[in-house]
Write a protein that holds these residues in place. Structure first.
Motif, PDB file in Angstrom:
ATOM      1  N   VAL A 155      36.506  29.063  -9.916  1.00 42.30           N
ATOM      2  CA  VAL A 155      35.955  28.427  -8.713  1.00 42.30           C
ATOM      3  C   VAL A 155      34.815  27.489  -9.091  1.00 42.30           C
ATOM      4  O   VAL A 155      34.708  26.370  -8.559  1.00 42.30           O
ATOM      5  CB  VAL A 155      35.483  29.496  -7.712  1.00 42.30           C
ATOM      6  CG1 VAL A 155      34.733  28.850  -6.541  1.00 42.30           C
ATOM      7  CG2 VAL A 155      36.670  30.310  -7.195  1.00 42.30           C
ATOM      8  N   GLY A 156      33.976  27.920 -10.023  1.00 41.01           N
ATOM      9  CA  GLY A 156      32.862  27.078 -10.451  1.00 41.01           C
ATOM     10  C   GLY A 156      33.325  25.765 -11.048  1.00 41.01           C
ATOM     11  O   GLY A 156      32.738  24.709 -10.792  1.00 41.01           O
ATOM     12  N   ASN A 157      34.392  25.801 -11.834  1.00 41.48           N
ATOM     13  CA  ASN A 157      34.918  24.568 -12.432  1.00 41.48           C
ATOM     14  C   ASN A 157      35.439  23.615 -11.368  1.00 41.48           C
ATOM     15  O   ASN A 157      35.233  22.394 -11.453  1.00 41.48           O
ATOM     16  CB  ASN A 157      36.023  24.911 -13.430  1.00 41.48           C
ATOM     17  CG  ASN A 157      35.494  25.548 -14.700  1.00 41.48           C
ATOM     18  OD1 ASN A 157      34.327  25.351 -15.057  1.00 41.48           O
ATOM     19  ND2 ASN A 157      36.319  26.328 -15.376  1.00 41.48           N
ATOM     20  N   LEU A 158      36.115  24.150 -10.361  1.00 43.58           N
ATOM     21  CA  LEU A 158      36.616  23.310  -9.281  1.00 43.58           C
ATOM     22  C   LEU A 158      35.468  22.695  -8.477  1.00 43.58           C
ATOM     23  O   LEU A 158      35.519  21.522  -8.094  1.00 43.58           O
ATOM     24  CB  LEU A 158      37.532  24.129  -8.368  1.00 43.58           C
ATOM     25  CG  LEU A 158      38.881  24.527  -8.974  1.00 43.58           C
ATOM     26  CD1 LEU A 158      39.555  25.598  -8.122  1.00 43.58           C
ATOM     27  CD2 LEU A 158      39.799  23.313  -9.112  1.00 43.58           C
ATOM     28  N   LYS A 159      34.429  23.479  -8.258  1.00 45.29           N
ATOM     29  CA  LYS A 159      33.278  22.959  -7.507  1.00 45.29           C
ATOM     30  C   LYS A 159      32.570  21.871  -8.300  1.00 45.29           C
ATOM     31  O   LYS A 159      32.134  20.852  -7.728  1.00 45.29           O
ATOM     32  CB  LYS A 159      32.319  24.103  -7.164  1.00 45.29           C
ATOM     33  CG  LYS A 159      31.250  23.736  -6.146  1.00 45.29           C
ATOM     34  CD  LYS A 159      30.482  24.967  -5.690  1.00 45.29           C
ATOM     35  CE  LYS A 159      29.484  24.641  -4.596  1.00 45.29           C
ATOM     36  NZ  LYS A 159      28.740  25.853  -4.125  1.00 45.29           N
ATOM     37  N   LYS A 160      32.479  22.043  -9.612  1.00 47.81           N
ATOM     38  CA  LYS A 160      31.860  21.013 -10.462  1.00 47.81           C
ATOM     39  C   LYS A 160      32.655  19.707 -10.432  1.00 47.81           C
ATOM     40  O   LYS A 160      32.098  18.622 -10.615  1.00 47.81           O
ATOM     41  CB  LYS A 160      31.752  21.519 -11.902  1.00 47.81           C
ATOM     42  CG  LYS A 160      30.685  22.571 -12.114  1.00 47.81           C
ATOM     43  CD  LYS A 160      30.700  23.080 -13.552  1.00 47.81           C
ATOM     44  CE  LYS A 160      29.695  24.198 -13.762  1.00 47.81           C
ATOM     45  NZ  LYS A 160      29.764  24.764 -15.141  1.00 47.81           N
ATOM     46  N   GLN A 161      33.951  19.828 -10.225  1.00 49.26           N
ATOM     47  CA  GLN A 161      34.803  18.637 -10.128  1.00 49.26           C
ATOM     48  C   GLN A 161      34.654  17.927  -8.789  1.00 49.26           C
ATOM     49  O   GLN A 161      35.277  16.891  -8.568  1.00 49.26           O
ATOM     50  CB  GLN A 161      36.266  19.032 -10.331  1.00 49.26           C
ATOM     51  CG  GLN A 161      36.597  19.550 -11.724  1.00 49.26           C
ATOM     52  CD  GLN A 161      37.979  20.168 -11.795  1.00 49.26           C
ATOM     53  OE1 GLN A 161      38.841  19.874 -10.967  1.00 49.26           O
ATOM     54  NE2 GLN A 161      38.196  21.029 -12.782  1.00 49.26           N
ATOM     55  N   GLY A 162      33.836  18.486  -7.905  1.00 52.26           N
ATOM     56  CA  GLY A 162      33.621  17.879  -6.604  1.00 52.26           C
ATOM     57  C   GLY A 162      34.548  18.359  -5.512  1.00 52.26           C
ATOM     58  O   GLY A 162      34.571  17.790  -4.412  1.00 52.26           O
ATOM     59  N   LYS A 163      35.324  19.409  -5.781  1.00 48.59           N
ATOM     60  CA  LYS A 163      36.231  19.932  -4.775  1.00 48.59           C
ATOM     61  C   LYS A 163      35.441  20.564  -3.626  1.00 48.59           C
ATOM     62  O   LYS A 163      34.454  21.272  -3.852  1.00 48.59           O
ATOM     63  CB  LYS A 163      37.159  20.994  -5.370  1.00 48.59           C
ATOM     64  CG  LYS A 163      38.026  20.514  -6.531  1.00 48.59           C
ATOM     65  CD  LYS A 163      39.120  19.568  -6.070  1.00 48.59           C
ATOM     66  CE  LYS A 163      40.068  19.243  -7.220  1.00 48.59           C
ATOM     67  NZ  LYS A 163      41.103  18.259  -6.807  1.00 48.59           N
ATOM     68  N   THR A 164      35.880  20.315  -2.407  1.00 53.89           N
ATOM     69  CA  THR A 164      35.287  20.992  -1.258  1.00 53.89           C
ATOM     70  C   THR A 164      35.728  22.446  -1.253  1.00 53.89           C
ATOM     71  O   THR A 164      36.626  22.853  -2.012  1.00 53.89           O
ATOM     72  CB  THR A 164      35.725  20.337   0.051  1.00 53.89           C
ATOM     73  OG1 THR A 164      37.141  20.552   0.224  1.00 53.89           O
ATOM     74  CG2 THR A 164      35.416  18.842   0.063  1.00 53.89           C
ATOM     75  N   ARG A 165      35.143  23.211  -0.358  1.00 56.31           N
ATOM     76  CA  ARG A 165      35.533  24.615  -0.263  1.00 56.31           C
ATOM     77  C   ARG A 165      37.009  24.744   0.093  1.00 56.31           C
ATOM     78  O   ARG A 165      37.737  25.533  -0.518  1.00 56.31           O
ATOM     79  CB  ARG A 165      34.673  25.332   0.773  1.00 56.31           C
ATOM     80  CG  ARG A 165      34.888  26.844   0.799  1.00 56.31           C
ATOM     81  CD  ARG A 165      34.044  27.522   1.851  1.00 56.31           C
ATOM     82  NE  ARG A 165      34.522  27.193   3.191  1.00 56.31           N
ATOM     83  CZ  ARG A 165      34.087  27.773   4.302  1.00 56.31           C
ATOM     84  NH1 ARG A 165      33.128  28.695   4.230  1.00 56.31           N
ATOM     85  NH2 ARG A 165      34.552  27.432   5.485  1.00 56.31           N
ATOM     86  N   ASP A 166      37.457  23.976   1.075  1.00 56.06           N
ATOM     87  CA  ASP A 166      38.863  24.060   1.483  1.00 56.06           C
ATOM     88  C   ASP A 166      39.801  23.595   0.374  1.00 56.06           C
ATOM     89  O   ASP A 166      40.885  24.175   0.176  1.00 56.06           O
ATOM     90  CB  ASP A 166      39.093  23.246   2.750  1.00 56.06           C
ATOM     91  CG  ASP A 166      38.457  23.878   3.980  1.00 56.06           C
ATOM     92  OD1 ASP A 166      38.076  25.065   3.899  1.00 56.06           O
ATOM     93  OD2 ASP A 166      38.332  23.194   5.007  1.00 56.06           O
ATOM     94  N   GLU A 167      39.392  22.561  -0.343  1.00 59.02           N
ATOM     95  CA  GLU A 167      40.210  22.097  -1.469  1.00 59.02           C
ATOM     96  C   GLU A 167      40.274  23.153  -2.564  1.00 59.02           C
ATOM     97  O   GLU A 167      41.320  23.325  -3.221  1.00 59.02           O
ATOM     98  CB  GLU A 167      39.644  20.786  -2.021  1.00 59.02           C
ATOM     99  CG  GLU A 167      39.861  19.588  -1.098  1.00 59.02           C
ATOM    100  CD  GLU A 167      39.095  18.353  -1.551  1.00 59.02           C
ATOM    101  OE1 GLU A 167      39.476  17.245  -1.130  1.00 59.02           O
ATOM    102  OE2 GLU A 167      38.106  18.505  -2.316  1.00 59.02           O
TER     103      GLU A 167
END
Length: 308
Positions: A264-276
């Motif tokens: 989840v942290g990697n996805l958030k660092k990529q700029g993904k929103t919560r829903d994404e």
């Protein structure tokens, strides 16, 4: 019922009408209470006069002996008839002590009747604070009113605490913020039994209460502390899930938390929103085992996203 919080507070100048209060109450909390009112209590006898009771909210440990019964967590009050019967079947000793691992209703809602039955209640100071005031849990969309005076812990501590009862050496240790900001573990030294409350959910994704100081990193740190305290033959009692566990299963839980936090942290660092992030299914490798209870994969992903 009068609860404060959010839009209801703004719309009603701080008071909910009976209709609004009823509508709010028919959420997850009340569904859990409704279930507890009819659920049977299952008793698992462990060793050294210690048992664990399953069926009234969180798993409850019971130590019996001449000093009276000691309970670790008190369950949900509507299950008092079933819980009272299960306690009586463990022996005729009176109820003398109750330890709260944290403040949540499925572990502390039984405080009032157990206190009336004779229990001295012991907890971390933050648990006492949350039980004493109005407490909002955003992820449940629920406002908890202050507990009655008899349900408030009479003995509180800041870090560690110890007891000697029924021939057992009992150590209470504060984790720091984990599932909440008041979680403690309870170790029965001679029996080699460790109750870790809701810092460990056996075989299911855990809830993390950010409203009262919880965090995914805190849950992992608590798991590390529990692993350090346990041996290969330690019986570990989780807050939820199969009530009799061990170090190997706890290690698997900890590793799952770390893997999902990193995903989840990697996805958030990529700029993904919560829903994404939810749509990317970062828990997919673990869902078949861990995602089959109240905290489903999407809910757990949202909880982790909040904390990374």
């Amino acid at each position: 019922m009068c609860c404060v919080g959010g839009a209801a507070f703004a719309a009603t100048a701080g008071w909910l009408t009976p209709r609004q209060a009823f509508a709010e109450a028919r959420g997850l909390v009340s569904l859990i209470k409704d279930s507890a009112a009819t659920s049977p209590i299952m008793t698992y006898r462990l060793r050294n006069n210690i048992s664990v009771l399953e069926g009234s909210g969180g798993n409850i440990a019971v130590l019996t002996g001449s000093d009276g019964k000691l309970l670790v967590d008190g369950g949900i009050s509507v299950s008092r008839p079933q819980l009272g019967k299960a306690l009586a079947e463990l022996g005729s000793e009176p109820i003398a002590h109750l330890i709260n691992t944290h403040w949540h209703f499925d572990h502390a809602d039984g405080n009032e009747w157990l206190h009336a039955a004779g229990a001295k209640i012991i907890a971390h100071e933050n648990t006492g604070k949350h039980l004493s005031g109005i407490q909002r849990v955003e992820d449940w969309d629920y406002n908890f009113l202050p507990s009655p005076a008899g349900a408030i812990p009479a003995e509180i501590f800041a870090k560690d605490h110890s007891l000697k009862l029924n021939g057992a050496s009992i150590s209470l240790k504060y984790f720091g913020p984990a599932h909440t900001d008041g979680d403690i573990s309870v170790m029965f030294a001679e029996a080699n039994i460790l109750h870790v409350g809701d810092t460990y959910w056996n075989g299911i994704y855990p809830f993390i209460d950010y409203s009262t100081g919880g965090s995914i990193d805190g849950m992992i740190s608590a798991s590390d502390a529990n692993l350090a305290a346990a041996k290969s033959d330690t019986i570990i009692i989780p807050g939820h899930g199969k009530p009799v566990s061990n170090r190997a299963e706890l290690q698997e839980f900890r590793d799952m938390l770390v893997a999902i936090r990193d995903n989840v942290g990697n996805l958030k660092k990529q700029g993904k929103t919560r829903d994404e992030t939810v749509a990317a299914k970062p828990t997919a490798a673990f869902d078949a085992k861990w995602g089959q209870f109240v905290i489903d994969p999407g809910f757990f992903t949202r909880l982790v996203y909040e904390g990374v």
